[in-house]
Design an enzyme around this catalytic site. Structure first.
Site, short mmCIF file in Angstrom:
data_model
loop_
_atom_site.label_atom_id
_atom_site.label_comp_id
_atom_site.label_asym_id
_atom_site.label_seq_id
_atom_site.Cartn_x
_atom_site.Cartn_y
_atom_site.Cartn_z
N ASP A 1 -11.95 -13.20 4.45
CA ASP A 1 -11.21 -12.14 4.06
C ASP A 1 -9.71 -12.60 3.98
O ASP A 1 -9.14 -13.10 5.07
CB ASP A 1 -11.12 -10.98 4.93
CG ASP A 1 -10.78 -9.51 4.49
OD1 ASP A 1 -10.27 -9.63 3.56
OD2 ASP A 1 -11.05 -8.48 4.95
N TRP B 1 0.89 -1.28 0.07
CA TRP B 1 -0.24 -0.15 -0.12
C TRP B 1 0.94 1.44 0.17
O TRP B 1 0.38 2.35 0.27
CB TRP B 1 -0.83 -0.01 1.14
CG TRP B 1 -2.05 -0.86 1.26
CD1 TRP B 1 -3.21 -0.84 0.66
CD2 TRP B 1 -1.87 -2.46 1.55
NE1 TRP B 1 -3.92 -2.02 0.87
CE2 TRP B 1 -3.16 -2.95 1.31
CE3 TRP B 1 -0.92 -3.15 2.11
CZ2 TRP B 1 -3.36 -4.38 1.43
CZ3 TRP B 1 -1.32 -4.88 2.16
CH2 TRP B 1 -2.34 -5.01 1.90
N HIS C 1 -13.64 -1.79 0.98
CA HIS C 1 -12.74 -2.84 1.44
C HIS C 1 -13.62 -4.03 0.72
O HIS C 1 -14.54 -4.30 0.77
CB HIS C 1 -12.57 -3.15 2.82
CG HIS C 1 -11.80 -4.35 3.20
ND1 HIS C 1 -10.63 -4.51 2.44
CD2 HIS C 1 -11.93 -5.23 3.97
CE1 HIS C 1 -9.95 -5.61 2.85
NE2 HIS C 1 -10.98 -6.11 3.79
N TYR D 1 -6.86 4.18 -0.05
CA TYR D 1 -8.26 3.38 0.02
C TYR D 1 -8.44 2.82 1.56
O TYR D 1 -9.53 2.73 2.01
CB TYR D 1 -8.59 2.76 -1.11
CG TYR D 1 -8.13 1.53 -1.17
CD1 TYR D 1 -9.06 0.36 -0.57
CD2 TYR D 1 -6.90 1.08 -1.36
CE1 TYR D 1 -8.40 -1.01 -0.26
CE2 TYR D 1 -6.35 -0.32 -1.34
CZ TYR D 1 -7.47 -1.32 -0.75
OH TYR D 1 -7.00 -2.56 -0.79
N CYS E 1 -6.75 -4.97 -1.52
CA CYS E 1 -7.77 -5.79 -1.28
C CYS E 1 -8.43 -6.60 -2.49
O CYS E 1 -8.94 -7.69 -2.33
CB CYS E 1 -8.52 -5.15 -0.33
SG CYS E 1 -9.38 -3.70 -1.16
#
Length: 785
Positions: free
Chosen positions: A454, A336, A431, A617, A372
């Protein structure tokens, strides 16, 4: 004596080959053997051969078979002047043995994609020549035997083995008996056809069978031998979960949903903000060549015992951990930072196939890089490939609760300035995770169905970066004490956003509770179309309803701040931020509107502190681009609209992936000391790639597509790369565009040859340092040649 030897065949040898010639070219006549010769063939040796055909076979193979090109002389051969000897009776040891022993000559797994097995098991789309079947359902194989099978005396069974140490007790070494009638829900086989030496078996597996790759052997035995004959055809059988089998825990009743969540190899993944929902097409490619092998390789790399691969809860939990790289050298490295040196930017991926193949061929070296939606796309591919219904799900305004409080907490000092070191909780613009479908016999009744899982590494679960499967029914009801990781997912979608102010004695007082700040427009691709389906109602009751409040308060009692709802706070001034239309465009000034409303019958005064920050984000803030104070005076029941502008020059060099910004408004009403607090995320919209097919779309015939892009920025884009791919159209193909001038338009014509018929999607994405999240898709209906 040597002088008496004649260069002719031994007549006893000739007797085994009727019509064989002697060395002088004359045929040996076939005559009835004399009694003396019969006696020579009889005696103890003859009886032994009849009693033990095996010894006859050994003798035959070692001495009785003669090469016609090599003459054999013996001392007992008659001279030419003597009468021709009568040949003995033919030795029948080989024939007797062949008739006695039962051996498998060959095995046909009937694995053709157009055949009954693959069609009935819904595995005909896998690009593989192997037999791929689903558990709990019969499949057929064909055996060619050495002789006809006698069901009264012959024995036959199959053996399947999976994993490095197959054990019967663990269900990884399976012995499949031959039965007269199939009973279902167990390993068994039945002869359904017999034609001479051929038999067709119908093989059944239980709905709880371990999934994976099995090696096959066949054992046969006849009454004449105590030792079984083992045949290894060097062929494998792939066993998958079965959503079509009612006894399988992943069973799904709706046919259209199975087509979507198991068989559809493309989909849509949503991103952006709740007010600007974007969508991109993702090629899951679960049937592509090599993908099934890659998915099973992931299970092997997890070092989870194969015996645990019959439980979808366990498999999903393993996949959640293995799709990310921390802990276990999984598939994808998360990044990220905005610096993607040594790998590919997350926004450049358009599908899962290349990622999984690269991981497999690299012997488990993690692929760089993912965020993600990439983690989710790969997880969807793996689960669908293994037979578990799955979908990618996007939650807008998604909370990240770091302290298991089941609230999203923000701390301010005495002057209402944020205390950054305490503000570890965050709210992501969006997400993406997954839902998968299964029964949950390990939970109370009613908790089956969709489960959240997840693979993005956020928080550890039992010491490993993974999350789920968590029952959506449990999340909706606030039953966060049910496994797995239900509290974390609950906080993502339904936690309250609580503001705390530090007191002079260093304690904190709750000054505001925003009850509708988290979990908006939870989205997934609709069944059978490219439309967006809002599934928020599956995760929580309607905002503000009594049921929703009960769920929140129920959940909070199991968190680290169980008394957080003891003091309700009154409100009579509201603050809200609104966007014009679909929101601001990249490359121009960003215009927003701030609405302030006084709901009381008294005047109100306040000073709003506005601050805009560039944001990843995920909710992590990079830096402030604009800060100002806005004095507000409101008459009784008055509503004011304040126009707010962020000039392009103030953000042009500050943006990161997703071009996301966060506006924070805070203040205090002078008359009531009511705290005003609002956070709004928005993104700067990027243009789409326009894809226009050219020519007829026919399997095996070249066609083209024109891809057009216009640079929205008043600056030159450097080192632009276009990536094009489409399942059944072409493999991933990068195209170096180079530099694109400010506000310039570029068109690329891409040629390709479709390989599969049907409705196909050609996907393109553009990647460069200054601009990301630019993509496009075109539907192409390919006809058979």
């Amino acid at each position: 004596m040597p002088s008496e030897r004649l260069s002719i065949r031994d007549s006893s040898a000739v007797g085994r080959f009727h019509g064989a010639t002697t060395a002088n070219g004359q045929a040996v006549p076939e005559r009835e053997s004399t009694p003396v010769q019969r006696k020579k063939k009889g005696g103890f040796a003859g009886c032994f051969q009849k009693l033990c055909p095996c010894s006859s076979r050994r003798q035959s193979s070692s001495s009785n078979i003669i090469n016609a090109d090599n003459l054999v002389t013996t001392d007992n051969v008659a001279t030419p002047s003597s009468p021709a000897p009568l040949p003995p009776e033919p030795q029948t040891g080989d024939l007797e043995l062949r008739e006695a022993k039962l051996m498998v000559d060959s095995v046909d797994l009937l694995s053709a994609k157009s055949g009954q097995n693959r069609q009935e098991h819904h595995t005909d789309q896998y690009h593989s020549k192997e037999l791929i079947v689903r558990r709990g359902q019969t499949f057929q194989i064909m055996l060619e035997l050495s002789r006809p099978f006698n069901s009264n005396t012959d024995k036959l069974h199959l053996e399947l083995k999976t994993g490095p140490l197959p054990l019967v007790s663990k269900g990884t070494h399976v012995i499949i008996p031959l039965v007269e009638e199939l009973q279902d829900e167990c390993w068994e086989a039945k002869i359904v056809e017999q034609n001479s030496n051929q038999i067709k078996l119908s093989v059944n597996s239980p709905p709880t069978a371990v999934i994976g790759k099995y090696s096959l052997t066949i054992a046969t035995r006849c009454p004449q031998s105590d030792t079984p004959q083992i045949h290894d055809p060097k062929k494998d059988i792939y066993m998958l979960f079965n959503p079509w089998c009612e006894e399988d825990t992943v069973y799904m009743d709706d046919e259209e949903e199975k087509k979507e969540y198991v068989l559809n190899d493309t989909g849509r993944i949503y991103y952006g903000t709740e007010k600007q929902i974007g969508a991109r097409t993702w090629n899951f490619g679960q049937f592509d060549e090599g993908v099934l092998e890659a998915c099973l390789f992931i299970l092997e790399k997890s070092e989870v015992p194969p015996s645990g691969r019959g439980d979808p809860v366990n498999v999903v939990r393993v996949i959640s951990a293995m799709v990310n790289a921390p802990d276990d050298c999984g598939v994808l490295v998360g990044n990220w930072s905005g610096n993607y040196v040594g790998g590919l930017a997350p926004t450049a991926w358009s599908g899962s196939v290349d990622i999984l193949k690269k991981y497999h061929t690299g012997d488990g070296s993690p692929v760089k890089y993912g965020q993600c939606w990439v983690f989710s796309g790969v997880t969807t591919t793996v689960l669908r490939c293994l037979g578990i219904p799955a979908r990618s799900v996007t939650n807008f305004q998604s909370a990240h609760d770091t302290d298991v409080s089941l609230t999203t907490d923000f701390f301010f000092d005495e002057n209402m300035e944020p205390i950054n070191e305490l503000n570890s909780d965050s709210i992501w613009n969006f997400h993406v995770w997954n839902d998968c479908w299964m029964a949950r016999p390990d939970l109370p009744p009613g908790m089956g169905g969709w489960q959240a899982v997840d693979s993005t590494p956020q928080e550890t679960s039992q010491g490993t970066f993974r999350c789920g499967p968590a029952s959506l029914a449990a999340i909706r009801s606030g039953h966060v004490y049910l496994k797995h990781d239900t509290p974390f997912v609950f906080a993502e979608v339904n936690s309250d956003k609580i503001y705390w102010q530090r007191n002079p004695d260093t304690t904190f007082t709750q000054i505001l509770c925003a009850k509708k700040a988290v979990g908006h427009f939870i989205s997934t691709k609709a069944v059978g179309s490219d439309e967006r389906a809002d599934i928020t109602h599956l995760y929580k009751h309607a905002e503000g309803s009594e049921e929703e409040r009960i769920a929140v308060e129920t959940a909070s009692r199991y968190g680290s701040k169980p008394d957080v709802y003891s003091s309700p706070i009154a409100e009579d001034v509201q603050v809200e931020v609104k966007l014009d239309g679909d929101g601001p465009l990249m490359g121009g000034d960003a215009h927003l509107k701030i609405l302030v409303k006084n709901m009381s019958s008294q005047p109100r005064r306040a000073t709003l502190h506005s601050q805009v920050e560039v944001m990843y984000y995920t909710g992590v803030l990079k830096g402030t681009v604009k800060k100002e104070k806005l004095p507000v005076e409101l008459k009784p029941n008055e509503e004011k609209v304040i126009d707010w502008v962020l000039p392009y020059q103030e953000y042009q060099d500050q943006l990161v992936d997703q071009a996301a910004l966060m506006m924070t408004l805070s203040g205090r009403v002078s008359e009531t000391q009511q705290v005003l607090a609002s956070q709004t995320s928005f993104r700067l919209r990027t243009p789409d790639l326009n894809i226009q097919p050219v020519g007829d779309a026919v399997v095996g015939k070249e066609m083209a597509a024109k891809i057009t892009f216009t640079n929205p920025l008043p600056c030159t884009l450097r080192s632009v790369v276009l990536r094009v791919e489409g399942i059944g159209l072409r493999n991933l193909h990068p195209i170096e565009i180079g530099d694109v001038g400010k506000h310039s338009t570029v068109t690329v014509t891409e040629h390709f040859i479709p390989s599969l018929p049907g409705c196909r999607k050609l996907v393109a994405s553009l990647d460069c340092r200054q601009l990301s999240q630019v993509h496009g898709v075109a539907d192409i209906n390919v006809k058979e040649q």
